[in-house]
Each structure stands twice: as C-alpha cells, then as structure tokens.
Write an enzyme that holds these catalytic residues in place. Structure first.
Site, PDB file in Angstrom:
ATOM      1  N   ARG A   3     106.337  36.385  24.662  1.00 12.03           N
ATOM      2  CA  ARG A   3     106.631  36.257  26.093  1.00 12.03           C
ATOM      3  C   ARG A   3     107.978  36.912  26.353  1.00 12.03           C
ATOM      4  O   ARG A   3     108.965  36.618  25.667  1.00 12.03           O
ATOM      5  CB  ARG A   3     106.667  34.785  26.492  1.00 12.03           C
ATOM      6  CG  ARG A   3     106.628  34.558  27.996  1.00 12.03           C
ATOM      7  CD  ARG A   3     106.615  33.081  28.322  1.00 12.03           C
ATOM      8  NE  ARG A   3     106.063  32.845  29.644  1.00 12.03           N
ATOM      9  CZ  ARG A   3     106.087  31.667  30.263  1.00 12.03           C
ATOM     10  NH1 ARG A   3     106.638  30.610  29.671  1.00 12.03           N
ATOM     11  NH2 ARG A   3     105.570  31.526  31.462  1.00 12.03           N
ATOM     12  N   CYS A  13     108.431  22.966  28.743  1.00  8.36           N
ATOM     13  CA  CYS A  13     109.313  22.026  28.064  1.00  8.36           C
ATOM     14  C   CYS A  13     109.182  20.628  28.654  1.00  8.36           C
ATOM     15  O   CYS A  13     109.160  20.456  29.873  1.00  8.36           O
ATOM     16  CB  CYS A  13     110.762  22.498  28.174  1.00  8.36           C
ATOM     17  SG  CYS A  13     111.112  23.975  27.210  1.00  8.36           S
ATOM     18  N   ALA A  31     108.586  25.488  24.289  1.00  9.78           N
ATOM     19  CA  ALA A  31     109.595  26.188  23.503  1.00  9.78           C
ATOM     20  C   ALA A  31     110.163  25.248  22.442  1.00  9.78           C
ATOM     21  O   ALA A  31     110.701  24.189  22.745  1.00  9.78           O
ATOM     22  CB  ALA A  31     110.722  26.685  24.418  1.00  9.78           C
ATOM     23  N   TYR A  40     116.983  33.320  27.303  1.00  9.33           N
ATOM     24  CA  TYR A  40     117.314  32.756  26.006  1.00  9.33           C
ATOM     25  C   TYR A  40     117.666  33.892  25.038  1.00  9.33           C
ATOM     26  O   TYR A  40     117.724  35.055  25.428  1.00  9.33           O
ATOM     27  CB  TYR A  40     116.179  31.849  25.531  1.00  9.33           C
ATOM     28  CG  TYR A  40     115.955  30.687  26.489  1.00  9.33           C
ATOM     29  CD1 TYR A  40     117.013  29.835  26.827  1.00  9.33           C
ATOM     30  CD2 TYR A  40     114.722  30.472  27.093  1.00  9.33           C
ATOM     31  CE1 TYR A  40     116.840  28.798  27.724  1.00  9.33           C
ATOM     32  CE2 TYR A  40     114.539  29.438  28.010  1.00  9.33           C
ATOM     33  CZ  TYR A  40     115.599  28.606  28.324  1.00  9.33           C
ATOM     34  OH  TYR A  40     115.441  27.582  29.229  1.00  9.33           O
ATOM     35  N   GLN A  79     105.279  27.907  20.915  1.00  7.61           N
ATOM     36  CA  GLN A  79     106.246  28.943  21.251  1.00  7.61           C
ATOM     37  C   GLN A  79     107.516  28.708  20.434  1.00  7.61           C
ATOM     38  O   GLN A  79     108.152  27.656  20.560  1.00  7.61           O
ATOM     39  CB  GLN A  79     106.563  28.904  22.745  1.00  7.61           C
ATOM     40  CG  GLN A  79     107.444  30.051  23.213  1.00  7.61           C
ATOM     41  CD  GLN A  79     107.792  29.930  24.681  1.00  7.61           C
ATOM     42  OE1 GLN A  79     108.511  29.019  25.079  1.00  7.61           O
ATOM     43  NE2 GLN A  79     107.296  30.866  25.492  1.00  7.61           N
TER      44      GLN A  79
END
Length: 367
Positions: A230, A25, A57, A182, A100
């Site tokens: 992932r 990120c 992400a 997450y 992602q």
C-alpha cells in the site's frame, strides 16, 4: 454478471470476489499482543463475505508502533497470539486473512486517537522515533532521529523477521505499508525526506530504501503466498510526491514480484487539503497506476461505500479490486448486502441464513 463478485487471482491466491477489507487500526493491543477485541473484530470480518481481510498496521519493531495500542509481530508471544486467532477463524471461515506490516517512523510514539492522538510525554512512556530526516510531523510532536545505515539495517531485518513470523502464524498474505506518512512513505516524499546522501534528493534516491525493504520482504515471504503493498498516490500538498514517481515506484514493485498494488493517499503532512468527503476520491490514483502497469493487480480504496460504485470501479477497469474500510465498521455484513444489491447470492454462514433476504420478511424493510 457482477464483476465485483467474480473471482480474481492475486499471485498464488485466488479471491472469491474483488472486495477486500482494508487494514484498520484498532489501537487495542497490549505490548503488541492482540486482545479479545481483535478476536471478535477479525472474526466478524471473516464472515462478512469479503474476498480478503487484512489485519491492521502491525509494527515490525516496538519503535515502529504508532501508539502503545498497536499490534506487533516482533516476538514469540505476538506470533503465538495471532496464530491462535487464525486457528480459531479457520474453524468457521476460509476467507483469506492478511496482515499489514508497518513501521510508523516519525509518526510513532503517539496517544491512541480517543486520547488525543498527540505525541506521548516521557511520563506516558514515549519512545525514540526514527525517520529519513530529523523533521517533526508537527511542531508539537517528537523530532525524530535521522536514520543511519545501521538503523536501516535494523529495520530491514525487522521486516524480514516479521514476515517469517506472519508465515508461521498462518497468515495467507502480507501487505507492506508504505503509505499515510509512515516510515517508507516518509522516504518516498520530498516533503519529509531532506537527505543529501544516496537516500534523498532524486525520486530514484528517495525510493532506494523503500525498495530495499520491499526486496527483503519479497525474499523473506513465501512465494506460495500473496504479497502486496500500500502506498500513496499523493501528499495533497504542493511539492509532494509526484504521480509519475508513484507509478514508477509501483511498476518497480510489480516487476519485483508483488502481487497487488494498493493505492491510497495523504497522512504525510499534518495540514493538507484532502477531499476526503468525495466518494471514491482516491480512485484516480488506482486508475493511473493501472494505466501505467496494465498487468498489475491494482486495488482502490477511499470513501467507497455504495455497492454500485464499487461495481463500476471494477467493471470500468479503473481498478481490479476495491478495499472498503469504515463502511465495514459501520456494516460488518457490507459484502453480503452488496452481493444482494448486485443480484448475487448472499453466501451467508448457515447460522445467519434465516436473517437473509430469502428467509426473513424484514430484510427489505431493515435496509
């Protein structure tokens, strides 16, 4: 012969080597739109010599961003912006570029790391967060809304829509983010999933919604392009996700048609004893996954920074690919330098060849 710098097929995509640049990120987007920072960041990684570059992400809906600076793929402008970046890269690099796709769950609505990484206040534009259970990540963070079936339907549709946008934008690969505490990781872990319905309790129930998202993404993403995932090998706390649950989840994804399994860990508990200073500390999770699903492509990540270390991971069969992250921020030419260290050609762009070992007397001294 270097195994690290040998080709590897992952589904329909063949990588020129086993080095991937992991999603990292940058927290530099505006309303989900990638900025000039992303142009230079991704551009330099695209000429790094890696076999694959995966974009950070990227939120599938606004509520799924970690911070206001996260990239997104929920509207036309974001799709077009990523498309322009990829078109630019294709004028000078054929390195496969993936993205992602993510939803931050209860860890959403926070400040960027260099502004404290704390929960946003209302004055700062905080938004409603969602999770499997109404349990905050930390005492001073937002208490998330426990997701209803309607919320789950919305998130599934958002992943499907983001996948179609990623395809139209020109991405070669999608990686599903089910790690680091997450949303999907929250469902998988008994630490964060306290539900008593069909989505909580047993490992099978906790995996039900993540697998539903995974199936929807598999159906939405073209089978002519690669698809990976992932996920966590451990929460690093007692009572967290168990390794046999992890490998069962990975096998289910492989059987579903996912082309690689990317093993990481942590992030689901604010205070966990993670041995992050140890080189290759997460490799055992990849090794366990490879043993449980020998036919799957397995990617290892986590404090991998030495070329011989990366070579040994692949050559020993612990994993099929390695992902480097901060090592690539420290040295954007890491794959080129690793190739030279392991006795392979540099493969530098012609514009940079005169800085290579074969042409620059200062190369060895600079290393």
């Amino acid at each position: 012969m270097s195994q690290l710098f040998s080709p590897r097929p992952i589904g329909p995509l063949t990588l020129k080597n086993r080095v991937a640049i992991a999603p990292m990120c940058q927290y530099s987007a505006v309303e989900g739109l990638p900025q000039p920072w992303h142009v230079q960041h991704l551009g330099r990684l695209a000429i790094s010599g890696a076999g694959l570059v995966i974009v950070e992400a990227t939120g599938v809906e606004a509520a799924g961003r970690i911070t206001p600076g996260d990239t997104g793929l929920w509207n036309d402008a974001q799709e077009a912006a990523f498309g322009d970046i990829l078109k630019g890269i294709r004028t000078y690099s054929d390195t496969p570029i993936g993205v992602q796709l993510a939803h931050a769950g209860r860890k959403a609505s926070t400040a960027v790391p260099w502004k404290g990484g704390r929960a946003l206040t209302e004055a700062e534009g905080a938004w409603e967060t969602f999770a499997p259970s109404a349990v905050a990540f930390q005492d001073d963070w937002h208490t998330p809304t426990e997701m209803t079936e309607a919320d789950m339907d919305r998130v599934v549709a958002a992943f499907e829509d983001a996948a179609r946008r990623a395809d139209r934008a020109g991405f070669d690969l999608v990686e599903l983010h089910a790690a680091h505490g997450y949303l999907l990781c929250e469902f998988l872990s008994p630490i964060s999933n306290l539900r008593t319905d069909q989505y909580g309790g047993s490992a099978e129930n906790r995996a039900r919604f993540p697998l539903r998202v995974a199936r929807a993404l598999r159906d939405a993403w073209p089978k002519t392009k690669a698809l990976g995932v992932r996920f966590n090998g451990s929460d690093w706390v007692e009572g967290g996700v168990a390794l046999d649950e992890v490998t069962d989840f990975g096998r289910a994804l492989h059987d579903m048609g996912y082309d690689y399994l990317h093993l990481t860990s942590g992030g689901n508990v604010a205070r966990a004893d993670i041995p992050g200073a140890e080189p290759g500390y997460q490799v055992p999770f990849a090794e366990a996954m490879k043993a449980a699903a020998p036919q799957a492509n397995v990617m290892a990540v986590g404090m991998i920074f030495d070329p011989q270390q990366a070579e040994d991971i692949v050559a020993s069969g612990q994993a099929d690919l390695v992902a480097i992250a901060r090592a690539a921020l420290d040295d954007p030419q890491w794959p080129h330098h690793a190739a030279v260290t392991l006795g392979r050609g540099e493969g530098l762009p012609p514009q940079y060849e005169r800085a290579g070992k074969a042409f620059w007397p200062g190369y060895g001294r600079a290393r």
